[in-house]
Design a protein around this motif. Sequence first.
Motif, PDB file in Angstrom:
ATOM      1  N   GLY A 202       0.758  -1.420   0.075  1.00 51.19           N
ATOM      2  CA  GLY A 202       0.049   0.141   0.037  1.00 51.19           C
ATOM      3  C   GLY A 202       0.964   1.205   0.126  1.00 51.19           C
ATOM      4  N   LEU A 203       2.079   1.150   0.669  1.00 46.72           N
ATOM      5  CA  LEU A 203       2.757   2.331   0.857  1.00 46.72           C
ATOM      6  C   LEU A 203       3.581   2.670  -0.446  1.00 46.72           C
ATOM      7  CD1 LEU A 203       4.207   4.681   2.702  1.00 46.72           C
ATOM      8  CD2 LEU A 203       5.990   2.906   3.056  1.00 46.72           C
ATOM      9  N   ILE A 204       3.875   1.611  -1.284  1.00 42.49           N
ATOM     10  CA  ILE A 204       4.639   1.821  -2.418  1.00 42.49           C
ATOM     11  C   ILE A 204       3.649   2.312  -3.434  1.00 42.49           C
ATOM     12  CG2 ILE A 204       4.231  -0.241  -3.733  1.00 42.49           C
ATOM     13  CD1 ILE A 204       7.387  -0.204  -4.091  1.00 42.49           C
ATOM     14  N   VAL A 205       2.347   2.341  -3.623  1.00 43.51           N
ATOM     15  CA  VAL A 205       1.620   2.976  -4.322  1.00 43.51           C
ATOM     16  C   VAL A 205       1.546   4.413  -4.399  1.00 43.51           C
ATOM     17  CG1 VAL A 205      -0.918   3.441  -4.804  1.00 43.51           C
ATOM     18  CG2 VAL A 205      -0.219   1.058  -4.391  1.00 43.51           C
ATOM     19  N   LEU A 206       1.912   5.005  -3.320  1.00 45.02           N
ATOM     20  CA  LEU A 206       1.793   6.435  -3.103  1.00 45.02           C
ATOM     21  C   LEU A 206       3.167   7.120  -3.914  1.00 45.02           C
ATOM     22  CD1 LEU A 206       0.250   6.918   0.476  1.00 45.02           C
ATOM     23  CD2 LEU A 206      -0.663   7.846  -1.698  1.00 45.02           C
ATOM     24  N   ILE A 207       4.348   6.076  -3.304  1.00 49.26           N
ATOM     25  CA  ILE A 207       5.531   6.689  -3.822  1.00 49.26           C
ATOM     26  C   ILE A 207       5.664   6.259  -5.134  1.00 49.26           C
ATOM     27  CG2 ILE A 207       8.059   6.259  -3.393  1.00 49.26           C
ATOM     28  CD1 ILE A 207       7.496   5.000  -0.627  1.00 49.26           C
ATOM     29  N   ALA A 208       5.398   5.383  -5.705  1.00 51.14           N
ATOM     30  CA  ALA A 208       5.309   5.002  -7.273  1.00 51.14           C
ATOM     31  C   ALA A 208       4.444   6.082  -8.168  1.00 51.14           C
ATOM     32  CB  ALA A 208       4.775   3.547  -7.440  1.00 51.14           C
ATOM     33  N   PHE A 209       3.423   6.453  -7.539  1.00 45.81           N
ATOM     34  CA  PHE A 209       2.585   7.573  -8.280  1.00 45.81           C
ATOM     35  C   PHE A 209       3.365   8.572  -8.442  1.00 45.81           C
ATOM     36  CE2 PHE A 209      -0.347  11.031  -7.714  1.00 45.81           C
ATOM     37  CZ  PHE A 209      -1.100  11.126  -8.917  1.00 45.81           C
ATOM     38  N   VAL A 210       4.250   9.185  -7.337  1.00 44.56           N
ATOM     39  CA  VAL A 210       5.021  10.124  -7.493  1.00 44.56           C
ATOM     40  C   VAL A 210       6.149  10.071  -8.295  1.00 44.56           C
ATOM     41  CG1 VAL A 210       6.270  11.929  -6.064  1.00 44.56           C
ATOM     42  CG2 VAL A 210       4.306  10.903  -5.110  1.00 44.56           C
ATOM     43  N   GLU A 211       6.981   9.061  -8.092  1.00 43.77           N
ATOM     44  CA  GLU A 211       8.148   8.884  -9.027  1.00 43.77           C
ATOM     45  C   GLU A 211       7.662   8.626 -10.510  1.00 43.77           C
ATOM     46  OE1 GLU A 211      11.940   5.828  -9.338  1.00 43.77           O
ATOM     47  OE2 GLU A 211      11.006   6.365  -7.332  1.00 43.77           O
ATOM     48  N   GLY A 212       6.751   7.804 -10.627  1.00 42.69           N
ATOM     49  CA  GLY A 212       6.117   7.487 -12.021  1.00 42.69           C
ATOM     50  C   GLY A 212       5.774   8.760 -12.690  1.00 42.69           C
ATOM     51  N   GLY A 213       5.018   9.658 -11.897  1.00 46.03           N
ATOM     52  CA  GLY A 213       4.305  10.682 -12.410  1.00 46.03           C
ATOM     53  C   GLY A 213       5.677  11.761 -12.921  1.00 46.03           C
ATOM     54  N   LEU A 214       6.524  12.051 -12.211  1.00 46.60           N
ATOM     55  CA  LEU A 214       7.508  12.796 -12.380  1.00 46.60           C
ATOM     56  C   LEU A 214       8.454  12.371 -13.523  1.00 46.60           C
ATOM     57  CD1 LEU A 214       8.926  13.789  -8.786  1.00 46.60           C
ATOM     58  CD2 LEU A 214       7.669  15.083 -10.436  1.00 46.60           C
ATOM     59  N   THR A 215       8.578  10.913 -13.627  1.00 47.92           N
ATOM     60  CA  THR A 215       9.231  10.309 -14.695  1.00 47.92           C
ATOM     61  C   THR A 215       8.507  10.644 -15.919  1.00 47.92           C
ATOM     62  OG1 THR A 215      10.119   8.610 -13.397  1.00 47.92           O
ATOM     63  CG2 THR A 215      10.005   8.111 -15.751  1.00 47.92           C
TER      64      THR A 215
END
Length: 380
Positions: A202-215
């Motif tokens: 669940g935690l990685i969903v938030l982090i991945a949303f940010v990193e993937g979005g910036l990418t």
Amino acid sequence: MSPRLASFLFFLVNGVVIGTWVAAIPGIKDDLGASGTDFGFALLFAPLGALVAQQVTGQMLVRISSRRILTASALVFPWLVLLPIAAPSLLLVAAALFVFGYTNTTMDVSMNAHGVALEDAGGKSIMSGLHAGWSLGGIVGAMAIALAIAVDVAPLMGAFVVAVLLWLLVVVAARRLGTGSVRTEGASGIHLPSRAVLPLAGLIVLIAFVEGGLTDWGGVYLDEGVGASESVAAMAYAALSLGLFVGRMGGDWVKDRIGAIRLTQLGMLLTAAAIVAFLLVAEPWVGLAGMFVAGLGLANTIPQIFAAAGRIPPGGPSLSAVFTTLTLAFVVGPPLIGVTSDALGIEGAFWLFVVASLVAALLVARVPSAETNPRFRANG
């Protein structure tokens, strides 16, 4: 060459391929004349391919060594970057990205499983250092395409040269990978991940949303939100990757002293601050600097979650489960940002990354599985 260095080079290869593709995104969007919504939906086919690969790879790792899976996928992956870059329509971009995402994830899951096995065998933290190789690769790939654009060389030609060089590097490094993870004796049937991995997922969903979005959208922001040139916009991912690389080079040392939870909290707060800064000061150089600082903040978040998940038995399926939720964030992210950017502008969409970063910083201390996995909470 040691197995750790060989593994570092595989992370590097994967990062170069991703950086090559991401740097080409703004130009491809412009060439196809696609709206943010349409292009966002095309981008989600990469994580859809990844979702399929995660279920397959997690089960394969129970039966086949990480070395064999990693080598096979790495020999194919560099060539697949040519497909979405050469695609003449959004439909073909989407189809190419499905194959690209499938192979990328097969390589990604297996190289992280391999890294966890090497870390356990060596008795010291190395996961952030391995991920530094991935970040360095992102810089190299993005810079190669930015340079090609600046000297009027077609991105497709630049990507072809990169693919040739990476394939040769894989052939050399594969001989030195070592054993890595090994098959489970007597393994049969379907192996499900432990429930203990769900909070990490669940935690990685938030982090991945940010990193993937910036990418995916950092270059588009510099292009549309700030008015930067195409070559400068192509540098956005290089700036993010440089921050990731610098942060990960010292990440294992810091993690062994303050713990992964504190490292993750501080990183997400720094990421939020960086995004706010370049949204409030709409200048190309501030945008690039902000992408770098956001990379510093994000650098050691996902590697620590992967390391923790890979140690929750059964390791392969548990690691795959975290990758699956990470990919779900990538599935939701592109269309969500695309629709929001069409409705509110690209700047409005980027405020979602600020909110997600702050929520992740608040929730990381509440991850129950950290209590059962001391490698996530305390020293390495």
